[in-house]
Write a protein that holds these residues in place. Structure first.
Motif, PDB file in Angstrom:
ATOM      1  N   UNK A   1       0.868  -1.173   0.000  1.00  0.00           N
ATOM      2  CA  UNK A   1       0.000   0.000   0.000  1.00  0.00           C
ATOM      3  C   UNK A   1       0.915   1.236   0.000  1.00  0.00           C
ATOM      4  N   UNK A   2       0.337   2.440  -0.064  1.00  0.00           N
ATOM      5  CA  UNK A   2       1.194   3.637  -0.050  1.00  0.00           C
ATOM      6  C   UNK A   2       2.108   3.737   1.186  1.00  0.00           C
ATOM      7  N   UNK A   3       1.736   3.089   2.288  1.00  0.00           N
ATOM      8  CA  UNK A   3       2.615   3.119   3.472  1.00  0.00           C
ATOM      9  C   UNK A   3       3.761   2.105   3.357  1.00  0.00           C
ATOM     10  N   UNK A   4       3.884   1.501   2.192  1.00  0.00           N
ATOM     11  CA  UNK A   4       4.932   0.519   1.870  1.00  0.00           C
ATOM     12  C   UNK A   4       4.701  -0.856   2.514  1.00  0.00           C
ATOM     13  N   UNK A   5       3.581  -1.019   3.198  1.00  0.00           N
ATOM     14  CA  UNK A   5       3.293  -2.299   3.852  1.00  0.00           C
ATOM     15  C   UNK A   5       2.225  -3.055   3.041  1.00  0.00           C
ATOM     16  N   UNK A   6       2.522  -4.278   2.591  1.00  0.00           N
ATOM     17  CA  UNK A   6       1.470  -5.065   1.942  1.00  0.00           C
ATOM     18  C   UNK A   6       0.551  -5.666   3.010  1.00  0.00           C
ATOM     19  N   UNK A   7      -0.777  -5.700   2.764  1.00  0.00           N
ATOM     20  CA  UNK A   7      -1.654  -6.399   3.713  1.00  0.00           C
ATOM     21  C   UNK A   7      -1.214  -7.859   3.810  1.00  0.00           C
ATOM     22  N   UNK A   8      -1.345  -8.460   4.991  1.00  0.00           N
ATOM     23  CA  UNK A   8      -0.787  -9.807   5.190  1.00  0.00           C
ATOM     24  C   UNK A   8      -1.823 -10.888   4.877  1.00  0.00           C
ATOM     25  N   UNK A   9      -1.597 -11.644   3.791  1.00  0.00           N
ATOM     26  CA  UNK A   9      -2.558 -12.690   3.425  1.00  0.00           C
ATOM     27  C   UNK A   9      -2.294 -13.964   4.221  1.00  0.00           C
ATOM     28  N   UNK A  10      -2.805 -14.025   5.436  1.00  0.00           N
ATOM     29  CA  UNK A  10      -2.491 -15.168   6.300  1.00  0.00           C
ATOM     30  C   UNK A  10      -3.059 -16.454   5.713  1.00  0.00           C
ATOM     31  N   UNK A  11      -2.447 -17.576   6.077  1.00  0.00           N
ATOM     32  CA  UNK A  11      -2.795 -18.846   5.433  1.00  0.00           C
ATOM     33  C   UNK A  11      -4.152 -19.359   5.926  1.00  0.00           C
ATOM     34  N   UNK A  12      -4.773 -20.179   5.081  1.00  0.00           N
ATOM     35  CA  UNK A  12      -6.036 -20.802   5.460  1.00  0.00           C
ATOM     36  C   UNK A  12      -7.258 -20.026   5.016  1.00  0.00           C
ATOM     37  N   UNK A  13      -7.062 -18.951   4.240  1.00  0.00           N
ATOM     38  CA  UNK A  13      -8.195 -18.128   3.822  1.00  0.00           C
ATOM     39  C   UNK A  13      -8.366 -18.085   2.310  1.00  0.00           C
ATOM     40  N   UNK A  14      -7.671 -18.950   1.599  1.00  0.00           N
ATOM     41  CA  UNK A  14      -7.845 -19.021   0.156  1.00  0.00           C
ATOM     42  C   UNK A  14      -7.084 -17.981  -0.644  1.00  0.00           C
ATOM     43  N   UNK A  15      -6.122 -17.320  -0.020  1.00  0.00           N
ATOM     44  CA  UNK A  15      -5.356 -16.311  -0.764  1.00  0.00           C
ATOM     45  C   UNK A  15      -4.329 -16.934  -1.709  1.00  0.00           C
ATOM     46  N   UNK A  16      -4.021 -18.207  -1.536  1.00  0.00           N
ATOM     47  CA  UNK A  16      -2.943 -18.870  -2.264  1.00  0.00           C
ATOM     48  C   UNK A  16      -1.635 -18.080  -2.134  1.00  0.00           C
ATOM     49  N   UNK A  17      -1.360 -17.761  -0.900  1.00  0.00           N
ATOM     50  CA  UNK A  17      -0.172 -16.988  -0.549  1.00  0.00           C
ATOM     51  C   UNK A  17       1.092 -17.784  -0.838  1.00  0.00           C
ATOM     52  N   UNK A  18       2.146 -17.092  -1.253  1.00  0.00           N
ATOM     53  CA  UNK A  18       3.463 -17.739  -1.238  1.00  0.00           C
ATOM     54  C   UNK A  18       4.320 -17.003  -0.214  1.00  0.00           C
ATOM     55  N   UNK A  19       4.688 -17.727   0.822  1.00  0.00           N
ATOM     56  CA  UNK A  19       5.585 -17.174   1.834  1.00  0.00           C
ATOM     57  C   UNK A  19       6.985 -17.507   1.327  1.00  0.00           C
TER      58      UNK A  19
END
Lengths: 278, 373
Positions: free
Chosen positions: B208-226
């Motif tokens: 985001x503009x504050x340089x922090x991406x929202x955290x897509x925590x696991x188990x919610x279908x975001x298909x996150x890659x940590x």
């Protein structure tokens, strides 16, 4: 002319934009991953696993990289630490189905201590360890599973060390499931992984794999087909093998099968029980 | 609000509970063990989990995993264990995982003197892992501050998606003092932001503009890659300079952008001071008394105590005092001194190491600064 799109039945489980994989021609990992995905697909189809709750975790190595080809939540973490990472995940959210994938170096070498303690705790994880007898990604150094006498890039005069029997090691602890299969028997990978997905506690599956590019070069089996055939000749399925039969001997053969199947209370069950008394 | 009388270690544990701790993994090590012992008793009844791992490497990796599963997570250790956590600290940095790591400093190097104090790890806290990054670090000087700064460390970690360090020491750990605890609602508690729309295909590392991406925590279908590898906004490995620069610059800039939130200092008698005594942590307790003693003797001594060790707010430090002579007193061979010397480059800055296994006395402080007076 109409453009025909051919979909592989497992495509939906993969991040297709990352295919092709970095795996060498003749590598056994693709066979292993496909078999695992077939088992997972079956679980999802029958409704016993919710895909959003699946997390794949890998450390460092060729096998660990599987986690970033699959279209699921995935963690590609540091070398040897996939098991403690996964431990934290399932303890913080017991609904997560944690699938740890790694090579023998990642899981039994640098991560060996975590493997022991995860099995001892009977923590609710599945660990699938691909054994290719060598550190492949770094160019062919000796691994904890490399047989005695094999010349590798760091044992140019032959490996002086006795290899680790990981099946025996994990069986000696409190794991609920210990099995070995081979990429030459993908139906057993699928069958064991399917079974493991439905169990609780610590589940360990060793998959003997072929690495013609690196390990094959060390043992004179550089040709992928030849290496596959040589491994296939040696793999022997036994319905209820004893732990003693788990010894890997290239000349005597490699026994595959289900070594341990228990229904011990898992770590999550135990702490849930204890916490209800708090 | 609730008043109690307790130790610095318990205050850290209480601070974590107030901040909303849900997962603790640790390995026994003196002088930090009471934190785990106390939490083992208290956390389960608050719906959290404590696990004693096989080593400190396992502990820090477990809290990183737990944080990705959505829990506020912490570990506590001392020098040898902190050293073992180095590699995973880098993992927490590059995967932007909120975690709190408490290092109760003891005398080193190596096994050193496990039961005795030191401030030798202040640069280790800054540079623990390989690579480029900046990890916020807080140094309490009292039991109350051990509590307050632990809450602050959690807030910083959650706000900036970063590991944060609480640098306590053996003196603070086992010091007993009155402590005021806050009830829910009496103190600001920050929680990480998560993606708003669960169904949209997200770029897990797009800030985001504050340089922090929202955290897509696991188990919610975001298909996150940590991803531990250097990655693009998708989380895919990238060896390209453009992606490397974007990520590495952002990891440091997102911290520096919020330096006004992170940084705090304590200044006393600075208005008319000719001499400034700079210190932090437990040593600052005696430095403060030494400053009072100098004032009684007619020397106009000022006192600057750093509550935040990293990042240092150079402008605030420079403007804290007009004294021409500055002495940095720390319980090590002289470490923060190098930064203070650089920050006050136009003034005379001296290092007065006070190497002591126990809390240095005000008399010892006066002895070590004597040559520069």
């Amino acid at each position: 002319m109409a453009v025909a799109t051919f979909l592989h039945p497992l495509d939906k489980h993969l991040r297709l934009d990352r295919i092709p994989t970095l795996y060498c021609p003749g590598c056994g990992l693709g066979i292993g991953l496909a078999a695992m995905l077939r088992a997972l697909d079956k679980r999802i189809e029958e409704g016993t696993i919710e895909p959003d709750k699946v997390l794949w975790i890998g450390g460092i190595g060729c096998s660990a990289r599987m986690v970033f080809y699959v279209n699921y939540d995935a963690a590609h973490v540091i070398h040897g630490r996939s098991i403690p990472f996964a431990t934290g995940v399932v303890l913080a959210n017991p609904n997560i189905k944690a699938i740890v994938v790694g090579g023998d170096g990642d899981i039994a070498g640098i991560g060996g201590n975590h493997l022991l303690h995860a099995a001892r705790r009977n923590i609710d994880l599945i660990v699938v360890m691909f054994t290719n007898f060598v550190y492949a990604m770094t160019g062919g150094q000796v691994a904890p599973t490399t047989p005695r006498g094999v010349k590798t890039t760091t044992t140019p005069y032959g490996n002086p060390e006795y290899p680790m029997n990981v099946i025996k090691l994990v069986s000696s602890l409190n794991a609920n499931y210990v099995a070995r299969t081979s990429i030459t028997t993908p139906h057993y990978i699928e069958q064991y992984f399917y079974k493991a997905l439905g169990m609780k506690g610590f589940r360990f599956i060793e998959v003997i794999s072929t690495c013609p590019e690196v390990y094959g070069r060390h043992i004179g089996l550089r040709n992928p087909v030849e290496m596959y055939i040589e491994l296939k000749k040696r793999v022997k399925y036994k319905p209820r093998p004893s732990i003693e039969e788990a010894e890997i001997d290239w000349n005597e053969g490699i026994v595959i099968g289900e070594f341990i199947e228990r229904n011990n209370p898992s770590y999550l069950e135990i702490i849930k029980g204890e916490l209800s008394e708090v | 609000m609730r008043r109690t009388f307790t130790s610095g270690n318990i205050a850290v544990a209480e601070g974590a509970l107030t901040a909303g701790l849900k997962f603790y993994a640790g390995y026994p090590i003196t002088p930090s063990s009471e934190i785990m012992e106390y939490l083992s008793e208290k956390l389960p009844s608050k719906g959290g989990v404590v696990v004693q791992m096989e080593d400190e490497i396992g502990s820090i990796n477990a809290i990183i995993g737990a944080s990705w599963a959505g829990a506020k997570a912490m570990t506590a250790t001392s020098g040898p264990g902190f050293s073992l956590m180095a590699e995973a600290m880098g993992l927490a940095v590059i995967t932007e995982t909120p975690i709190v790591v408490v290092n109760v400093m003891r005398a080193g190097p190596s096994t050193g003197v496990p039961t005795k104090t030191s401030q030798s790890d202040v640069l280790q806290a800054r540079w623990l892992a390989h690579g480029d990054y900046l990890i916020p670090c807080y140094a309490p000087w009292s039991v109350q501050e051990a509590y307050d700064l632990t809450i602050k460390a959690f807030n910083t970690a959650e706000l900036l998606r970063t590991p944060a360090v609480v640098l306590s020491d053996a003196v603070i750990a086992h010091l007993w003092e009155p402590l005021t605890l806050y009830e829910p609602g009496e103190v600001e508690i920050i929680n990480r932001k998560t993606p708003l729309d669960k169904q949209r295909s997200i770029l897990p590392y797009k800030p985001d503009p504050d340089l922090i991406p929202p955290m897509p925590i696991v188990g919610h279908g975001y298909k996150t890659i940590i991803e531990s590898l250097t990655h693009d906004e998708k989380g895919y490995y990238s060896p390209k300079n453009a992606d490397y620069r974007a990520l590495i610059k952002r990891l440091t800039l997102k911290i520096l952008k919020r330096i006004d939130y992170i940084y705090d200092q304590d200044t006393r008698f600075c208005e008319d001071a000719d001499l400034l005594l700079v210190s932090y942590g437990s040593t600052a307790r005696s430095v403060y008394l030494a400053a009072l003693e100098l004032r009684r003797k007619g020397i106009k001594a000022g006192f600057l105590r750093l509550k935040t060790l990293w990042p240092l707010h150079e402008e605030k430090i420079r403007n804290s005092c007009k004294a021409k002579k500055i002495i940095v007193i720390e319980n090590n061979m002289g470490k923060i001194y190098f930064d203070i010397d650089r920050i006050f480059k136009d003034r005379d800055v001296y290092s007065s190491p006070v190497l002591s296994l126990d809390l240095p006395t005000p008399r010892e402080i006066l002895e070590v600064i004597e040559p520069w007076l």
